[in-house]
Design a protein around this motif. Structure first.
Motif, short mmCIF file in Angstrom:
data_model
loop_
_atom_site.label_atom_id
_atom_site.label_comp_id
_atom_site.label_asym_id
_atom_site.label_seq_id
_atom_site.Cartn_x
_atom_site.Cartn_y
_atom_site.Cartn_z
N MET A 12 0.83 -1.21 0.00
CA MET A 12 0.00 0.00 0.00
C MET A 12 0.87 1.26 0.00
N VAL A 13 1.96 1.23 0.74
CA VAL A 13 2.87 2.37 0.82
C VAL A 13 3.47 2.65 -0.56
N LEU A 14 3.96 1.61 -1.21
CA LEU A 14 4.55 1.79 -2.55
C LEU A 14 3.51 2.32 -3.53
N GLY A 15 2.29 1.83 -3.42
CA GLY A 15 1.21 2.27 -4.30
C GLY A 15 0.84 3.74 -4.10
N ARG A 16 1.14 4.28 -2.94
CA ARG A 16 0.83 5.69 -2.65
C ARG A 16 2.05 6.59 -2.80
N GLY A 17 3.14 6.06 -3.36
CA GLY A 17 4.31 6.90 -3.63
C GLY A 17 5.28 7.03 -2.48
N GLY A 18 5.13 6.18 -1.46
CA GLY A 18 6.06 6.20 -0.34
C GLY A 18 7.14 5.14 -0.52
N SER A 19 8.04 5.09 0.45
CA SER A 19 9.07 4.05 0.50
C SER A 19 8.78 3.17 1.71
N ALA A 20 9.08 1.89 1.57
CA ALA A 20 8.87 0.95 2.68
C ALA A 20 10.15 0.16 2.89
N ILE A 21 10.49 0.00 4.17
CA ILE A 21 11.68 -0.77 4.54
C ILE A 21 11.30 -1.74 5.64
N GLY A 22 11.79 -2.96 5.52
CA GLY A 22 11.54 -3.98 6.54
C GLY A 22 12.50 -3.82 7.70
N VAL A 23 12.19 -4.47 8.81
CA VAL A 23 13.01 -4.34 10.01
C VAL A 23 14.40 -4.98 9.86
N ARG A 24 14.56 -5.83 8.87
CA ARG A 24 15.87 -6.42 8.59
C ARG A 24 16.65 -5.62 7.54
N GLY A 25 16.07 -4.48 7.13
CA GLY A 25 16.78 -3.59 6.21
C GLY A 25 16.44 -3.77 4.75
N ARG A 26 15.50 -4.62 4.44
CA ARG A 26 15.12 -4.80 3.04
C ARG A 26 14.24 -3.63 2.60
N VAL A 27 14.68 -2.94 1.55
CA VAL A 27 13.87 -1.87 0.99
C VAL A 27 12.95 -2.50 -0.05
N ARG A 42 20.19 -5.76 12.01
CA ARG A 42 20.08 -4.43 12.61
C ARG A 42 21.00 -3.43 11.89
N GLU A 43 22.23 -3.84 11.59
CA GLU A 43 23.18 -2.97 10.88
C GLU A 43 22.68 -2.66 9.47
N ARG A 44 22.16 -3.66 8.77
CA ARG A 44 21.62 -3.46 7.42
C ARG A 44 20.45 -2.49 7.46
N PHE A 45 19.60 -2.63 8.48
CA PHE A 45 18.47 -1.72 8.63
C PHE A 45 18.96 -0.28 8.78
N VAL A 46 19.89 -0.05 9.68
CA VAL A 46 20.40 1.31 9.92
C VAL A 46 21.03 1.87 8.65
N ARG A 47 21.83 1.07 7.99
CA ARG A 47 22.50 1.51 6.76
C ARG A 47 21.48 1.90 5.67
N LEU A 67 18.13 2.50 6.01
CA LEU A 67 17.24 3.60 6.41
C LEU A 67 17.99 4.93 6.29
N THR A 68 19.23 4.96 6.70
CA THR A 68 20.03 6.19 6.57
C THR A 68 20.10 6.62 5.11
N ARG A 69 20.30 5.65 4.23
CA ARG A 69 20.35 5.96 2.80
C ARG A 69 19.01 6.51 2.32
N LEU A 70 17.91 5.88 2.72
CA LEU A 70 16.58 6.36 2.31
C LEU A 70 16.32 7.79 2.79
N LEU A 71 16.76 8.09 4.02
CA LEU A 71 16.49 9.40 4.59
C LEU A 71 17.40 10.50 4.06
N THR A 72 18.55 10.11 3.53
CA THR A 72 19.47 11.13 3.02
C THR A 72 19.34 11.33 1.52
N GLU A 73 18.61 10.43 0.85
CA GLU A 73 18.32 10.63 -0.58
C GLU A 73 17.36 11.81 -0.69
#
Length: 171
Positions: free
Chosen positions: A104-119, A156-161, A163-169
């Protein structure tokens, strides 16, 4: 620079809420933590975190833009998901373990990331939903499917890496 996007955390059983808040503080992006009222979502928030945009504006430039709100939703399947989708704007980022919400998030133009860091990606979300559906059919018929692997420090490390990338794009 004040960014108009918001990070939403689907907080039901989210093991990376603290990490998400840390990333959002650093990127100066506001956060909404959505979860049912039986959880103590306030425990994730620092006492000096601004609780709304008005208080964030009064902060020094290094901290301006970040604030955090708790969105209490009723107990029930998908309550947090629907509360997030109702508020979601294009460019917002949602942290979730739920593939249906990610879709639903992707369909509305947002980004979604899983807790294990999968975008999550528009290119693969239909297959993710299909696999989820097929596994549910197997379980309903009495079969067993493989559960998720144990959550690791690497997750956890993959998630942080990521998410940081998503937020700084650029939003």
């Amino acid at each position: 620079m004040m960014d108009s996007r918001i990070v939403y955390i689907d907080a039901d059983a989210c093991p990376v809420t603290r990490e998400a808040l840390r990333c959002a503080r650093a990127a100066r992006v506001p956060v909404v933590i959505a979860g049912n009222t039986t959880q103590n979502l306030e425990r994730h928030i620092r006492s000096d975190d601004p609780r709304d945009a008005g208080h964030a504006r009064g902060r020094d430039a290094a901290h301006a833009g970040f604030w955090v709100e708790v969105l209490d939703v009723s107990v029930g399947a998908d309550s947090a998901d629907f509360a997030i989708v109702e508020r979601l704007q294009p460019g917002d980022v949602v942290i979730t373990q739920d593939i249906g919400l990610a879709s639903m998030v992707l369909g509305r133009g947002g980004s979604a990331i899983g807790v294990r860091g999968r975008v999550y990606s528009k290119a693969t979300i239909d297959m993710d939903l299909f696999i989820r559906h097929e596994e549910k059919k197997v379980r309903r018929a009495g079969g067993r499917t493989r559960g998720p692997a144990a959550f690791t420090a690497e997750d956890r490390e993959r998630f942080v890496r990521n998410l940081t990338r998503l937020l700084t794009e650029a939003g």
